[in-house]
Design a protein around this motif. Structure first.
Motif, PDB file in Angstrom:
ATOM      1  N   THR A  74       8.973   8.863  11.443  1.00 13.56           N
ATOM      2  CA  THR A  74       7.869   9.818  11.590  1.00 13.56           C
ATOM      3  C   THR A  74       6.763   9.505  10.579  1.00 13.56           C
ATOM      4  O   THR A  74       5.578   9.568  10.898  1.00 13.56           O
ATOM      5  CB  THR A  74       8.373  11.264  11.429  1.00 13.56           C
ATOM      6  OG1 THR A  74       9.436  11.489  12.360  1.00 13.56           O
ATOM      7  CG2 THR A  74       7.272  12.275  11.689  1.00 13.56           C
ATOM      8  N   GLY A  75       7.165   9.127   9.380  1.00 17.91           N
ATOM      9  CA  GLY A  75       6.191   8.740   8.359  1.00 17.91           C
ATOM     10  C   GLY A  75       5.421   7.487   8.739  1.00 17.91           C
ATOM     11  O   GLY A  75       4.212   7.381   8.496  1.00 17.91           O
ATOM     12  N   VAL A  76       6.106   6.526   9.349  1.00 20.07           N
ATOM     13  CA  VAL A  76       5.438   5.316   9.830  1.00 20.07           C
ATOM     14  C   VAL A  76       4.409   5.691  10.898  1.00 20.07           C
ATOM     15  O   VAL A  76       3.277   5.200  10.886  1.00 20.07           O
ATOM     16  CB  VAL A  76       6.459   4.292  10.385  1.00 20.07           C
ATOM     17  CG1 VAL A  76       5.773   3.176  11.147  1.00 20.07           C
ATOM     18  CG2 VAL A  76       7.318   3.729   9.253  1.00 20.07           C
ATOM     19  N   ALA A  77       4.795   6.570  11.808  1.00 19.17           N
ATOM     20  CA  ALA A  77       3.874   6.997  12.868  1.00 19.17           C
ATOM     21  C   ALA A  77       2.632   7.658  12.270  1.00 19.17           C
ATOM     22  O   ALA A  77       1.506   7.381  12.702  1.00 19.17           O
ATOM     23  CB  ALA A  77       4.580   7.946  13.829  1.00 19.17           C
ATOM     24  N   ARG A  78       2.827   8.508  11.285  1.00 17.62           N
ATOM     25  CA  ARG A  78       1.673   9.155  10.643  1.00 17.62           C
ATOM     26  C   ARG A  78       0.762   8.114   9.984  1.00 17.62           C
ATOM     27  O   ARG A  78      -0.450   8.205  10.058  1.00 17.62           O
ATOM     28  CB  ARG A  78       2.136  10.178   9.608  1.00 17.62           C
ATOM     29  CG  ARG A  78       2.455  11.532  10.186  1.00 17.62           C
ATOM     30  CD  ARG A  78       2.582  12.599   9.105  1.00 17.62           C
ATOM     31  NE  ARG A  78       3.634  12.317   8.137  1.00 17.62           N
ATOM     32  CZ  ARG A  78       4.919  12.646   8.310  1.00 17.62           C
ATOM     33  NH1 ARG A  78       5.309  13.267   9.394  1.00 17.62           N
ATOM     34  NH2 ARG A  78       5.811  12.363   7.378  1.00 17.62           N
ATOM     35  N   ALA A  79       1.372   7.106   9.353  1.00 11.13           N
ATOM     36  CA  ALA A  79       0.586   6.094   8.637  1.00 11.13           C
ATOM     37  C   ALA A  79      -0.268   5.256   9.579  1.00 11.13           C
ATOM     38  O   ALA A  79      -1.378   4.864   9.230  1.00 11.13           O
ATOM     39  CB  ALA A  79       1.512   5.197   7.825  1.00 11.13           C
ATOM     40  N   GLU A 130       0.812  -1.216   0.000  1.00  6.63           N
ATOM     41  CA  GLU A 130       0.000   0.000   0.000  1.00  6.63           C
ATOM     42  C   GLU A 130       0.853   1.276   0.000  1.00  6.63           C
ATOM     43  O   GLU A 130       0.316   2.375  -0.208  1.00  6.63           O
ATOM     44  CB  GLU A 130      -0.928   0.007   1.213  1.00  6.63           C
ATOM     45  CG  GLU A 130      -1.907  -1.147   1.213  1.00  6.63           C
ATOM     46  CD  GLU A 130      -2.715  -1.202   2.486  1.00  6.63           C
ATOM     47  OE1 GLU A 130      -3.308  -0.178   2.869  1.00  6.63           O
ATOM     48  OE2 GLU A 130      -2.728  -2.281   3.108  1.00  6.63           O
ATOM     49  N   GLY A 131       2.150   1.164   0.278  1.00  9.87           N
ATOM     50  CA  GLY A 131       3.038   2.323   0.246  1.00  9.87           C
ATOM     51  C   GLY A 131       2.664   3.423   1.219  1.00  9.87           C
ATOM     52  O   GLY A 131       2.807   4.601   0.908  1.00  9.87           O
ATOM     53  N   LEU A 132       2.217   3.052   2.424  1.00  9.53           N
ATOM     54  CA  LEU A 132       1.717   4.041   3.380  1.00  9.53           C
ATOM     55  C   LEU A 132       2.800   4.857   4.068  1.00  9.53           C
ATOM     56  O   LEU A 132       2.515   5.912   4.624  1.00  9.53           O
ATOM     57  CB  LEU A 132       0.883   3.339   4.464  1.00  9.53           C
ATOM     58  CG  LEU A 132      -0.361   2.600   3.972  1.00  9.53           C
ATOM     59  CD1 LEU A 132      -1.012   1.851   5.125  1.00  9.53           C
ATOM     60  CD2 LEU A 132      -1.333   3.565   3.326  1.00  9.53           C
ATOM     61  N   SER A 133       4.019   4.366   4.086  1.00  2.59           N
ATOM     62  CA  SER A 133       5.094   5.068   4.785  1.00  2.59           C
ATOM     63  C   SER A 133       6.344   5.067   3.915  1.00  2.59           C
ATOM     64  O   SER A 133       6.440   4.311   2.943  1.00  2.59           O
ATOM     65  CB  SER A 133       5.399   4.362   6.120  1.00  2.59           C
ATOM     66  OG  SER A 133       6.071   3.143   5.878  1.00  2.59           O
ATOM     67  N   PRO A 134       7.335   5.900   4.256  1.00  2.00           N
ATOM     68  CA  PRO A 134       8.583   5.910   3.479  1.00  2.00           C
ATOM     69  C   PRO A 134       9.258   4.536   3.432  1.00  2.00           C
ATOM     70  O   PRO A 134       9.805   4.146   2.406  1.00  2.00           O
ATOM     71  CB  PRO A 134       9.460   6.928   4.216  1.00  2.00           C
ATOM     72  CG  PRO A 134       8.507   7.816   4.927  1.00  2.00           C
ATOM     73  CD  PRO A 134       7.346   6.935   5.305  1.00  2.00           C
TER      74      PRO A 134
END
Length: 187
Positions: A146-151, A11-15
């Motif tokens: 941080t991108g993982v946390a947002r996702a 799904e490409g939700l995080s970096p």
């Protein structure tokens, strides 16, 4: 070929997922025999939190939803099983621990196991970024986390699968047992 991937990389939700996504796609279309192993959050990430020992707390980018943390030893056992047995071609095996926990719930379990208060401090993205950079983490790694946390801030990593037990014949390591096994890292 067995590919260790990232939770929901397709799904490409995080970096981090976006790094794994094209590799998964190339593998699927390669003509090779393949199996993909996307684990949820690693239990071993807690070993990178010296503030649990020093201050009785850990701070990470704010995630309020539960996550099904998985032990790297369980991941390795699944990979070994897949490599050593037939019937896994073209399969994606989502790997999780036995239950999903919020970071606050994880702090409660740590408090129980360690016999002293441990608390989770959920940081806003800019605060978390500054804290991680001040600890010397590389900027790419900081931005990825941080991108993982947002996702997954509000959900998406709470699924619990039976894959570890199904493929290895033993239950995955739970959070409390992980803490007991690694107690010296937190005291």
């Amino acid at each position: 070929m067995v590919k260790l991937s990232d939770w929901r990389a397709d799904e490409g939700l995080s970096p981090i997922a976006r790094l794994h996504q094209p590799v998964e796609q190339a593998l699927v279309t390669s003509g090779l025999s393949w199996t993909i192993l996307p684990p949820d959050f690693y239990l071993q990430n807690y070993l990178c939190q010296p503030s649990i020992r020093e201050a009785g707390e850990f701070s990470l980018p704010l995630i309020t939803a539960p996550m099904s943390f998985v032990d790297v030893g369980d991941i390795a056992r699944v990979a070994a099983r897949v490599l050593a047995t037939d019937g896994h071609h073209g399969r994606v095996y989502d790997l999780t621990g036995p239950k999903a926990l919020t970071y606050a719930g994880a702090a409660e379990e740590q408090s129980d196991v360690l016999g002293r208060p441990v608390r989770y401090v959920g940081l806003q993205d800019d605060e978390a970024r500054a804290a991680m950079l001040s600890r010397g983490m590389p900027e790419f790694h900081v931005d990825a986390l941080t991108g993982v946390a947002r996702a997954y801030r509000d959900g998406g990593a709470e699924t619990v699968t039976s894959t570890v037990a199904d493929l290895t014949g033993r239950a995955p390591l739970g959070f409390t047992d992980f803490l007991r096994r690694n107690r010296n890292s937190f005291e």
